[in-house]
Write an enzyme that holds these catalytic residues in place. Structure first.
Site, mmCIF file in Angstrom:
data_model
loop_
_atom_site.group_PDB
_atom_site.id
_atom_site.type_symbol
_atom_site.label_atom_id
_atom_site.label_comp_id
_atom_site.label_asym_id
_atom_site.label_seq_id
_atom_site.Cartn_x
_atom_site.Cartn_y
_atom_site.Cartn_z
ATOM 1 N N PRO A 63 0.833 -1.208 0.000
ATOM 2 C CA PRO A 63 0.000 0.000 0.000
ATOM 3 C C PRO A 63 0.866 1.257 0.000
ATOM 4 O O PRO A 63 1.780 1.389 0.813
ATOM 5 C CB PRO A 63 -0.801 -0.128 1.303
ATOM 6 N N GLU A 64 0.590 2.163 -0.922
ATOM 7 C CA GLU A 64 1.362 3.392 -1.049
ATOM 8 C C GLU A 64 0.524 4.571 -0.550
ATOM 9 O O GLU A 64 -0.554 4.378 -0.005
ATOM 10 C CB GLU A 64 1.795 3.586 -2.501
ATOM 11 N N LYS A 81 3.387 7.149 4.256
ATOM 12 C CA LYS A 81 2.646 5.887 4.286
ATOM 13 C C LYS A 81 2.211 5.500 5.701
ATOM 14 O O LYS A 81 1.724 4.388 5.915
ATOM 15 C CB LYS A 81 3.500 4.769 3.688
ATOM 16 N N HIS A 86 -4.752 -14.148 10.249
ATOM 17 C CA HIS A 86 -3.884 -13.034 9.858
ATOM 18 C C HIS A 86 -4.340 -11.691 10.426
ATOM 19 O O HIS A 86 -3.869 -10.643 9.986
ATOM 20 C CB HIS A 86 -3.797 -12.950 8.342
ATOM 21 N N LYS A 118 20.803 15.593 -6.438
ATOM 22 C CA LYS A 118 20.936 14.138 -6.520
ATOM 23 C C LYS A 118 21.302 13.678 -7.932
ATOM 24 O O LYS A 118 20.693 14.104 -8.906
ATOM 25 C CB LYS A 118 19.625 13.463 -6.099
ATOM 26 N N ARG A 168 13.192 -3.429 -8.697
ATOM 27 C CA ARG A 168 11.799 -3.082 -8.943
ATOM 28 C C ARG A 168 11.534 -3.036 -10.444
ATOM 29 O O ARG A 168 12.403 -2.673 -11.242
ATOM 30 C CB ARG A 168 11.444 -1.713 -8.327
#
Length: 271
Positions: free
Chosen positions: A2-3, A56, A89, A151, A260
């Site tokens: 979940p973001e 988050k 769970h 960066k 990713r």
């Protein structure tokens, strides 16, 4: 995982219903990623003052202290007066006079942590170091662009790191970069003011749209009222390797960045 959109959707789905509730009990199941940090009995009698989000993390403000909740890789929250019996769970329950908030987390990478306040070392360890809130008023372009210029990291990986802007997960990073027309491998410091402004706007647009669509349900995400998300159904590139780009028809490509999956259009995202 979940973001930000999924966490924000979760927050909105139960914040109003739990505000003002008094804690009647706590149920703790198998150990989660981090311990609760206090005896459950300490929370009994506390009143829920509100629910906020930072990146988050959900912050459940109590009249004394707060609970920080992270959904981990596969967690979800449910809030209702009459939940079914706890399953294998279901590892944490906050039982109140207005309903029960339950954390369902099959992989147990989530956590519920109590802290005396945001200055408490337990809270600072989890919240310090994150970047700007992309849906907040402080998401200023100048600060964002300064973070990029500092960066040399590829922009996709910098977005995922959360140090410049928080909460842009893998699905949304792919979609944001497509909308901005920026190749995921481009170094952040090479993005000039014009493209950085497009990226800044794309982050707001994609995340706001994702929240509006209830987030993305790829496996098992649902909000606290049990609703699934639908943003993934309208993704331009994510999960569409080999399929024609919705904008130009060029096959969408897949590459790996930092373990990713990254999806992009080589024509629409040339640099």
């Amino acid at each position: 995982m979940p973001e930000l959109p999924e966490v924000e959707v979760t927050r909105r789905s139960f914040a109003g219903a739990i505000e003002g509730a008094t804690v009647r009990g706590i149920t703790v199941g198998k150990p989660l990623r981090w311990p609760l940090g206090t005896e459950p009995a300490v929370l009994v009698g506390r009143r829920v003052c509100g629910v906020r989000r930072r990146g988050k993390y959900l912050l459940l403000d109590l009249d004394e202290g707060l609970l920080l909740i992270h959904l981990g890789m596969s967690g979800s929250l449910r809030f209702a007066r009459d939940l079914p019996a706890r399953g294998a769970h279901d590892h944490f329950e906050l039982i109140t006079d207005q309903g029960t908030l339950r954390l369902h987390d099959p992989r147990r990478f989530g956590a519920v942590v109590w802290a005396a306040g945001e200055s408490d070392p337990r809270a600072r360890k989890l919240l310090d170091g994150w970047g700007l809130e992309p849906l907040g008023e402080d998401f200023a372009f100048e600060t964002f662009h300064a973070g990029l210029r500092a960066k040399r990291t590829p922009i996709k990986q910098l977005l995922l790191a959360g140090t410049v802007v928080v909460g842009v997960g893998n699905i949304y990073a792919c979609e944001v970069l497509f909308l901005a027309g920026i190749r995921p491998t481009t170094r952040a410091c090479a993005i000039g003011p014009q493209r950085a402004r497009r990226l800044h706007g794309a982050i707001r647009e994609v995340l706001a749209r994702a929240v509006e669509r209830g987030g993305s349900t790829l496996r098992d995400f649902s909000s606290a009222d049990g609703s699934a998300g639908h943003f993934q159904l309208e993704a331009n590139v994510y999960g569409r390797a080999g399929l024609p780009c919705r904008q130009c028809g060029t096959p969408v490509r897949l590459l790996r960045q930092g373990q990713r999956s990254t999806y992009f259009c080589p024509h629409c995202q040339r640099a």
